[in-house]
Design a protein around this motif. Structure first.
Motif, PDB file in Angstrom:
ATOM      1  N   UNK A  71       0.837  -1.206   0.000  1.00 14.89           N
ATOM      2  CA  UNK A  71       0.000   0.000   0.000  1.00 14.89           C
ATOM      3  C   UNK A  71       0.869   1.253   0.000  1.00 14.89           C
ATOM      4  N   UNK A  72       1.930   1.260   0.787  1.00 11.65           N
ATOM      5  CA  UNK A  72       2.844   2.410   0.809  1.00 11.65           C
ATOM      6  C   UNK A  72       3.540   2.591  -0.540  1.00 11.65           C
ATOM      7  N   UNK A  96       2.375   1.666  -3.503  1.00 12.46           N
ATOM      8  CA  UNK A  96       1.400   2.225  -4.445  1.00 12.46           C
ATOM      9  C   UNK A  96       1.198   3.713  -4.194  1.00 12.46           C
ATOM     10  N   UNK A  97       1.087   4.083  -2.937  1.00 11.97           N
ATOM     11  CA  UNK A  97       0.895   5.483  -2.580  1.00 11.97           C
ATOM     12  C   UNK A  97       2.094   6.322  -3.017  1.00 11.97           C
ATOM     13  N   UNK A  98       3.283   5.807  -2.797  1.00 11.98           N
ATOM     14  CA  UNK A  98       4.507   6.500  -3.196  1.00 11.98           C
ATOM     15  C   UNK A  98       4.567   6.720  -4.700  1.00 11.98           C
ATOM     16  N   UNK A  99       4.019   5.789  -5.449  1.00 12.63           N
ATOM     17  CA  UNK A  99       4.021   5.892  -6.912  1.00 12.63           C
ATOM     18  C   UNK A  99       2.808   6.655  -7.441  1.00 12.63           C
ATOM     19  N   UNK A 100       1.929   7.091  -6.552  1.00 16.29           N
ATOM     20  CA  UNK A 100       0.759   7.852  -6.973  1.00 16.29           C
ATOM     21  C   UNK A 100      -0.354   7.003  -7.540  1.00 16.29           C
ATOM     22  N   UNK A 101      -0.360   5.717  -7.193  1.00 15.78           N
ATOM     23  CA  UNK A 101      -1.407   4.811  -7.670  1.00 15.78           C
ATOM     24  C   UNK A 101      -2.482   4.695  -6.595  1.00 15.78           C
ATOM     25  N   UNK A 102      -3.618   5.302  -6.866  1.00 15.18           N
ATOM     26  CA  UNK A 102      -4.680   5.341  -5.870  1.00 15.18           C
ATOM     27  C   UNK A 102      -5.670   4.186  -5.988  1.00 15.18           C
ATOM     28  N   UNK A 103      -5.611   3.415  -7.067  1.00 14.12           N
ATOM     29  CA  UNK A 103      -6.551   2.317  -7.277  1.00 14.12           C
ATOM     30  C   UNK A 103      -6.256   1.183  -6.298  1.00 14.12           C
ATOM     31  N   UNK A 104      -7.256   0.814  -5.513  1.00 12.12           N
ATOM     32  CA  UNK A 104      -7.077  -0.207  -4.472  1.00 12.12           C
ATOM     33  C   UNK A 104      -7.449  -1.611  -4.948  1.00 12.12           C
ATOM     34  N   UNK A 105      -7.765  -1.779  -6.224  1.00 18.59           N
ATOM     35  CA  UNK A 105      -8.235  -3.066  -6.731  1.00 18.59           C
ATOM     36  C   UNK A 105      -7.242  -4.187  -6.463  1.00 18.59           C
TER      37      UNK A 105
END
Length: 161
Positions: free
Chosen positions: A98-99, A101-110
């Protein structure tokens, strides 16, 4: 001099080695530490603490932030292959993912939701159901997570009685 008795002066202080925001480079990494941990993990593959220590070390030793995350996630994925029912390893892996994805700016939680469902199947804990509930966007998804979490609580409370 033995590998584990390396002189403190030979240590590499990785506090922002690139002069910027490089991983979680706080702390000290002694020469040979990674190799020692890798060997220890291979000798004791079911030792969760060794895997988490190796993953933490990998977060300190990459060239870029992405390298750090990818290397650490790789270690945790290997640990889950050997210890699929470890909720502690799943939690560390999912938080790290999750961190990342967040660091890469990916907000999709799928993708995270899919992994949480896998974790619930292999290493059920109420934390995962609660997390799944918070990530679900649809009413049906939230109800499914809520019902499954409720079943888990009933089952776990009746088995501990």
């Amino acid at each position: 001099m033995a590998k584990k008795e390396k002189d403190y002066d030979e240590a590499v202080n990785l506090q922002n080695p690139m002069g910027g925001d490089n991983c979680y480079g706080e702390g000290l990494v002694l020469p040979g530490m990674r190799e020692d941990l890798e060997a220890a993990v291979m000798e004791n593959p079911h030792n969760v603490d060794l895997w988490t220590n190796l993953a933490s070390l990998r977060m300190k030793t990459g060239e870029t932030v992405d390298d750090c995350y990818e290397s650490s996630l790789n270690v945790l994925a290997r640990s889950l292959e050997v210890n699929p029912s470890s909720s502690e390893l799943w939690l560390k892996y999912l938080c790290m993912f999750e961190n990342y994805q967040s660091n890469r700016g990916q907000a999709d939680a799928t993708e995270l939701i899919g992994m949480l469902k896998q974790a619930v199947g292999l290493a059920p804990t109420f934390k995962f159901y609660h997390w799944l509930f918070s990530l679900e966007k649809t009413f049906d998804g939230k109800m499914e997570a809520l019902n499954e979490g409720h079943k888990f609580l009933i089952t776990s409370s009746s088995s501990s009685s």
